[in-house]
Design an enzyme around this catalytic site. Structure first.
Site, PDB file in Angstrom:
ATOM      1  N   ASP A  69      -7.240  -0.732  -4.418  1.00 19.08           N
ATOM      2  CA  ASP A  69      -6.355   0.420  -4.195  1.00 19.08           C
ATOM      3  C   ASP A  69      -5.044   0.266  -4.961  1.00 19.08           C
ATOM      4  O   ASP A  69      -4.630  -0.845  -5.319  1.00 19.08           O
ATOM      5  CB  ASP A  69      -6.099   0.643  -2.705  1.00 19.08           C
ATOM      6  CG  ASP A  69      -5.469  -0.550  -1.992  1.00 19.08           C
ATOM      7  OD1 ASP A  69      -5.822  -1.694  -2.307  1.00 19.08           O
ATOM      8  OD2 ASP A  69      -4.610  -0.329  -1.116  1.00 19.08           O
TER       9      ASP A  69
ATOM     10  N   GLU B 146      -5.314  -2.777   0.533  1.00 18.86           N
ATOM     11  CA  GLU B 146      -4.347  -3.882   0.478  1.00 18.86           C
ATOM     12  C   GLU B 146      -2.934  -3.344   0.552  1.00 18.86           C
ATOM     13  O   GLU B 146      -2.072  -3.879   1.244  1.00 18.86           O
ATOM     14  CB  GLU B 146      -4.535  -4.685  -0.814  1.00 18.86           C
ATOM     15  CG  GLU B 146      -3.737  -5.994  -0.854  1.00 18.86           C
ATOM     16  CD  GLU B 146      -2.311  -5.873  -1.373  1.00 18.86           C
ATOM     17  OE1 GLU B 146      -1.566  -6.844  -1.272  1.00 18.86           O
ATOM     18  OE2 GLU B 146      -1.928  -4.792  -1.874  1.00 18.86           O
TER      19      GLU B 146
HETATM   20 ZN   LIG Z   1      -1.249  -5.816  -5.451  1.00 22.98          ZN
END
Ligand SMILES: [Zn+2]
Length: 388
Positions: A74, A136
């Protein structure tokens, strides 16, 4: 099969607009199909809604040891940022490669995926694991699911390298991130009659004051850490509550966080807060409103990367080609490396590009960083082919 070099791969990966709020499945589908050409054994783990997935792939022998190369799929949004090029189209300008995720952190995945074509899997002595996570950037929400599943299905690896942008320097430690929402529920009453209700805002204020005191004491105790700043930080980010001046507020909630030093146990602060709330704040809040409550829920917990006393991964990675000399650092940004460490895998952060470009408009990576990373990944593959 036509082989794709690292820049080709980076072009493909950047073209998937995997902003955290959106699905990453088109990217995962594409990478899984790519990996299967090399005989990778892939496992997916998904979020509850099935809209996002982690991909964990094993290449080579089914044996203990080996190495995990890990990155997140992401990227942060581009909304409101002044981009001079299309953020989702890799663009070269003045020798630099622009695009969202070039540094943070599709560059690392582009390198390990492209170099896979040069790996002679028949000569491998130890397995290679490739890990790609979701979410993340919004609190490392996907990684633990992937690590748990991987360890249940594959032999435990020796090392993990998380390729966040460190300009190819070894990072051996970083802080934790711990984000919470605290909701104080009191009872409304006329403001002239506080003995008939329970004011949520004053109770919240006492909790916040205690957080501030914890932050101040951590700063006073600051030691030798190379994190910036070198102490555990505590912050309150948002607060809302109350309806009018003349009504005792029945509701107040606030979002708060702390980022603890790599070698501090992150549980110590939340435990101290819960004790303070239960012993000091809640009894007073319930004096005239026995139903009053204070609920704290964790929104994100990212474990620290603690310095490994044996420095196993640190020493090994420091000796790989492409990795910059100058020893190991500590940083204040959090990564997924702590999740691998918690699973017993000696872990470091080391990847191409600079954190200075991460999350910025006109994010870029210097192709020289890609070349350094290729050298490192080639050395990782050589290690996997060497009999232990
Ligand atoms: Zn990163």
């Amino acid at each position: 099969m036509s082989t794709l070099n690292s820049i080709d791969l980076l072009t493909r990966l950047v073209a998937f607009p995997t902003v955290s709020r959106d699905s990453n499945l088109p990217l995962i589908d594409w990478v899984e199909e790519y990996l299967e050409r090399f005989g990778a054994r892939c496992r997916r783990t998904s979020n509850a809604e099935g809209t996002k997935a982690n991909l964990f792939a094993a290449v080579g022998p089914d044996a203990p040891g080996g190495v995990v190369l890990s990155g997140h799929t992401d990227v942060v949004p581009v909304d409101g940022q002044d981009w001079h090029t299309d953020p989702f189209e890799l663009t070269e300008r003045d020798g630099l490669l622009y695009g969202r995720g070039t540094a943070d952190m599709k560059g690392f995945a582009a390198v390990f995926l492209s170099r896979l074509a040069s790996l002679n899997t028949a000569s491998m002595d130890k397995p290679l694991y490739l890990a790609l996570s979701y979410d993340e950037e919004v609190g490392c929400l996907g990684i633990d699911r992937m690590v748990d599943d991987a360890l249940a299905h594959f032999a435990p690896p020796d090392f993990a390298i998380v390729g966040e942008p460190t300009t190819m320097q070894v990072v051996r430690a970083h802080k934790s991130i711990n984000v919470f929402r605290t909701v104080v529920t009191g009872r409304a009453a006329h403001s002239s009659q506080p003995h008939r209700g329970a004011g949520a805002i004053l109770a919240a204020g006492r909790i916040i004051e205690h957080l501030e005191a914890i932050g101040r004491s951590r700063r006073a105790e600051a030691g030798e850490s190379r994190c910036e700043p070198p102490w555990t930080t505590v912050q309150v980010g948002t607060i809302e509550g109350g309806t009018a001046l003349n009504i005792l507020p029945a509701h107040c909630e606030f979002l708060w966080e702390y980022r603890s030093l790599p070698d501090e146990n992150p549980e110590s602060i939340i435990e101290a807060m819960q004790t303070f709330i239960e012993r000091e704040v809640l009894p007073d809040l319930r004096e005239f409103a026995p139903e009053a409550s204070i609920e704290t829920t964790a929104i994100a917990r990212v474990p620290p990367l603690a310095p490994d006393p044996e420095a196993k991964a640190e020493r090994w990675v420091q000796g790989l080609r492409g990795v910059r000399e100058g020893g190991s650092g500590e940083v204040s940004f959090a990564t997924e490396a702590g999740s691998f460490q918690r699973a017993g895998i000696s872990s470091v952060v080391c990847g191409p590009g600079s954190i200075d470009q991460a999350h910025q408009p006109n994010e870029f990576i210097d192709p020289a960083e890609i070349q350094r990373c290729e050298a490192m990944v080639d050395d990782v593959f050589a290690y996997l082919c060497r009999p232990s």
